[in-house]
Motif scaffolding. Structure first.
Motif, mmCIF file in Angstrom:
data_model
loop_
_atom_site.group_PDB
_atom_site.id
_atom_site.type_symbol
_atom_site.label_atom_id
_atom_site.label_comp_id
_atom_site.label_asym_id
_atom_site.label_seq_id
_atom_site.Cartn_x
_atom_site.Cartn_y
_atom_site.Cartn_z
ATOM 1 N N LEU A 128 2.568 -8.692 3.855
ATOM 2 C CA LEU A 128 3.822 -8.423 3.153
ATOM 3 C C LEU A 128 4.540 -7.171 3.659
ATOM 4 O O LEU A 128 5.773 -7.116 3.655
ATOM 5 C CB LEU A 128 3.554 -8.288 1.650
ATOM 6 C CG LEU A 128 2.867 -9.482 0.980
ATOM 7 C CD1 LEU A 128 2.646 -9.191 -0.496
ATOM 8 C CD2 LEU A 128 3.674 -10.759 1.159
ATOM 9 N N ASP A 129 3.771 -6.167 4.069
ATOM 10 C CA ASP A 129 4.343 -4.901 4.535
ATOM 11 C C ASP A 129 3.373 -4.287 5.545
ATOM 12 O O ASP A 129 2.634 -3.348 5.229
ATOM 13 C CB ASP A 129 4.562 -3.959 3.352
ATOM 14 C CG ASP A 129 5.294 -2.684 3.746
ATOM 15 O OD1 ASP A 129 5.551 -2.483 4.950
ATOM 16 O OD2 ASP A 129 5.600 -1.883 2.846
ATOM 17 N N PRO A 130 3.351 -4.808 6.787
ATOM 18 C CA PRO A 130 2.348 -4.389 7.767
ATOM 19 C C PRO A 130 2.320 -2.892 8.043
ATOM 20 O O PRO A 130 1.239 -2.318 8.211
ATOM 21 C CB PRO A 130 2.734 -5.185 9.023
ATOM 22 C CG PRO A 130 3.463 -6.380 8.509
ATOM 23 C CD PRO A 130 4.205 -5.893 7.308
ATOM 24 N N GLU A 131 3.485 -2.248 8.116
ATOM 25 C CA GLU A 131 3.494 -0.822 8.417
ATOM 26 C C GLU A 131 2.804 -0.015 7.321
ATOM 27 O O GLU A 131 2.043 0.923 7.595
ATOM 28 C CB GLU A 131 4.930 -0.332 8.630
ATOM 29 C CG GLU A 131 5.592 -0.914 9.862
ATOM 30 C CD GLU A 131 4.795 -0.654 11.141
ATOM 31 O OE1 GLU A 131 4.176 0.430 11.257
ATOM 32 O OE2 GLU A 131 4.782 -1.526 12.027
ATOM 33 N N THR A 132 3.092 -0.355 6.063
ATOM 34 C CA THR A 132 2.397 0.311 4.957
ATOM 35 C C THR A 132 0.910 0.000 5.005
ATOM 36 O O THR A 132 0.076 0.880 4.751
ATOM 37 C CB THR A 132 2.990 -0.139 3.612
ATOM 38 O OG1 THR A 132 4.348 0.294 3.525
ATOM 39 C CG2 THR A 132 2.204 0.447 2.445
ATOM 40 N N ALA A 133 0.578 -1.234 5.355
ATOM 41 C CA ALA A 133 -0.829 -1.627 5.433
ATOM 42 C C ALA A 133 -1.576 -0.805 6.473
ATOM 43 O O ALA A 133 -2.717 -0.391 6.242
ATOM 44 C CB ALA A 133 -0.940 -3.115 5.763
ATOM 45 N N VAL A 134 -0.940 -0.557 7.624
ATOM 46 C CA VAL A 134 -1.586 0.250 8.663
ATOM 47 C C VAL A 134 -1.898 1.638 8.122
ATOM 48 O O VAL A 134 -3.017 2.156 8.280
ATOM 49 C CB VAL A 134 -0.701 0.343 9.925
ATOM 50 C CG1 VAL A 134 -1.264 1.391 10.889
ATOM 51 C CG2 VAL A 134 -0.610 -1.011 10.617
ATOM 52 N N ALA A 135 -0.923 2.251 7.475
ATOM 53 C CA ALA A 135 -1.121 3.607 6.952
ATOM 54 C C ALA A 135 -2.185 3.650 5.863
ATOM 55 O O ALA A 135 -3.082 4.515 5.877
ATOM 56 C CB ALA A 135 0.207 4.147 6.416
ATOM 57 N N ARG A 136 -2.103 2.716 4.917
ATOM 58 C CA ARG A 136 -3.054 2.736 3.800
ATOM 59 C C ARG A 136 -4.458 2.331 4.249
ATOM 60 O O ARG A 136 -5.453 2.857 3.739
ATOM 61 C CB ARG A 136 -2.568 1.819 2.666
ATOM 62 C CG ARG A 136 -1.203 2.164 2.096
ATOM 63 C CD ARG A 136 -1.090 3.633 1.678
ATOM 64 N NE ARG A 136 -2.061 4.025 0.670
ATOM 65 C CZ ARG A 136 -1.898 3.866 -0.640
ATOM 66 N NH1 ARG A 136 -0.769 3.344 -1.100
ATOM 67 N NH2 ARG A 136 -2.823 4.252 -1.491
ATOM 68 N N ALA A 177 5.195 -5.873 -2.462
ATOM 69 C CA ALA A 177 4.402 -4.890 -1.716
ATOM 70 C C ALA A 177 4.297 -3.528 -2.401
ATOM 71 O O ALA A 177 3.200 -2.949 -2.456
ATOM 72 C CB ALA A 177 4.947 -4.743 -0.302
ATOM 73 N N PRO A 178 5.392 -2.944 -2.933
ATOM 74 C CA PRO A 178 5.258 -1.619 -3.563
ATOM 75 C C PRO A 178 4.272 -1.603 -4.731
ATOM 76 O O PRO A 178 3.470 -0.663 -4.852
ATOM 77 C CB PRO A 178 6.685 -1.312 -4.035
ATOM 78 C CG PRO A 178 7.562 -2.094 -3.102
ATOM 79 C CD PRO A 178 6.813 -3.364 -2.851
ATOM 80 N N SER A 179 4.318 -2.624 -5.567
ATOM 81 C CA SER A 179 3.380 -2.680 -6.695
ATOM 82 C C SER A 179 1.950 -2.813 -6.198
ATOM 83 O O SER A 179 1.034 -2.135 -6.693
ATOM 84 C CB SER A 179 3.719 -3.859 -7.613
ATOM 85 O OG SER A 179 4.965 -3.667 -8.249
ATOM 86 N N ILE A 180 1.742 -3.679 -5.216
ATOM 87 C CA ILE A 180 0.392 -3.895 -4.686
ATOM 88 C C ILE A 180 -0.128 -2.631 -4.017
ATOM 89 O O ILE A 180 -1.296 -2.270 -4.165
ATOM 90 C CB ILE A 180 0.405 -5.084 -3.708
ATOM 91 C CG1 ILE A 180 0.707 -6.387 -4.474
ATOM 92 C CG2 ILE A 180 -0.929 -5.206 -2.975
ATOM 93 C CD1 ILE A 180 0.904 -7.596 -3.600
ATOM 94 N N SER A 181 0.734 -1.936 -3.299
ATOM 95 C CA SER A 181 0.327 -0.692 -2.644
ATOM 96 C C SER A 181 -0.125 0.340 -3.675
ATOM 97 O O SER A 181 -1.079 1.098 -3.438
ATOM 98 C CB SER A 181 1.483 -0.137 -1.813
ATOM 99 O OG SER A 181 1.116 1.059 -1.174
#
Length: 301
Positions: A163-171, A132-136
């Motif tokens: 993979l990382d729903p919380e990051t996905a919401v923010a991004r 997730a960090p790399s993809i973000s």
């Protein structure tokens, strides 16, 4: 042992080493050619007489194990056609037992747009949260060609949603204001795939906002995909739409989302909120709401 004998043995050893190197090179070339031939068959249309042959090629490729997975991630990570990507995904999925570390390494070294597109999809298939960090980080990379940018950003958001729903919401919220409407559509789709209640309010705002119909429609569909976590936010949206002075254009897609959710979940509170719009909302929207509710008795409690 004389000098001549030493030289002869050295020449013999050198000859043997060269022969071994030639054999290994030939073997490697043969193996690569076999991988390539199997992949070519695996990436054909799976229709008619090709149906069985394509699946057989995919099974043969998967049976070759780690060397085949390593080969496809090293040589086919930048495939761009749908058929090639299907064959790529099939091998990763069939060999998920061994592909995880290799896919994670591929994510970390992905350097081109299509390498990122395919690596993100592979990470999603294998549920590699470590990726997730790399993809973000790819979301900040600018692509000069619009269609490629859409695919990179959409693929990255789609993978992050799992993979990382919380990051996905923010991004996804950040990208919901992107200049390209198709990126905004992808952002809505990603929000709907997160299964997080925190994604609902941004989607209601988009559905009832002033963006184009295609983006608002995407937000509506995403709310229905989100399901139960979206109910509270949609009910709040409907409360604003139950006023006679409500903006019909702004409320239309919120009502559509509510009807879709009610059809799927049969929620008493949502049904009451829809009834309020039908009885007290603006005339044009009230008529639409009544028509939607009357489509089937299954929408009533």
């Amino acid at each position: 042992m004389g000098p001549a004998t030493v030289r002869e043995k050295s020449r013999l050893m050198l000859s043997l080493c060269c022969a071994a190197a030639c054999c290994l090179s030939a073997l490697a070339q043969s193996t690569t050619a076999n991988f390539e031939a199997l992949f070519t068959r695996a990436a054909l249309w799976q229709v008619g007489s090709n149906t069985a042959d394509v699946e057989n090629a995919r099974l043969e490729l998967a049976a070759l194990g780690e060397p085949a997975v390593r080969w496809i991630l090293e040589t086919k990570l930048d495939v761009s056609t749908t058929l090639e990507q299907r064959a790529f995904d099939d091998l990763i999925t069939k060999r998920r037992d061994i592909a995880g570390p290799l896919v994670l390494a591929a994510v970390q070294r992905a350097a081109t747009a299509y390498q990122r597109i395919n690596a993100a999809r592979a990470a999603k298939l294998l549920q590699l949260s470590e990726a997730a960090p790399s993809i973000s980080s790819w979301l900040a990379i600018g692509e000069t060609e619009p269609e490629t940018a859409r695919r990179v950003l959409g693929g990255a958001l789609d993978a992050l949603a799992k993979l990382d729903p919380e990051t996905a919401v923010a991004r996804a919220q950040e990208l919901s204001t992107h200049a390209d409407p198709w990126v905004r559509v992808a952002a809505c789709a990603a929000l709907g795939s997160t299964a997080r209640a925190s994604a609902a309010a941004p989607l209601v705002a988009i559905a009832g906002g002033n963006d184009g119909a295609i983006v608002r429609g995407a937000a509506c569909s995403a709310l229905i995909t989100l399901g139960k976590p979206a109910i509270a936010a949609v009910r709040s949206g409907l409360a604003a739409c139950s006023k006679p002075t409500a903006d019909v254009r702004a409320c239309g897609f919120v009502v559509r989302a509510a009807v879709g959710l009610q059809h799927a979940l049969n929620d008493a509170g949502l049904k009451g909120a829809l009834d309020n719009v039908a009885s007290r909302g603006p005339k044009e929207l009230s008529s639409l709401t009544v028509a939607l509710i009357d489509l089937g008795d299954d929408l009533s409690l």
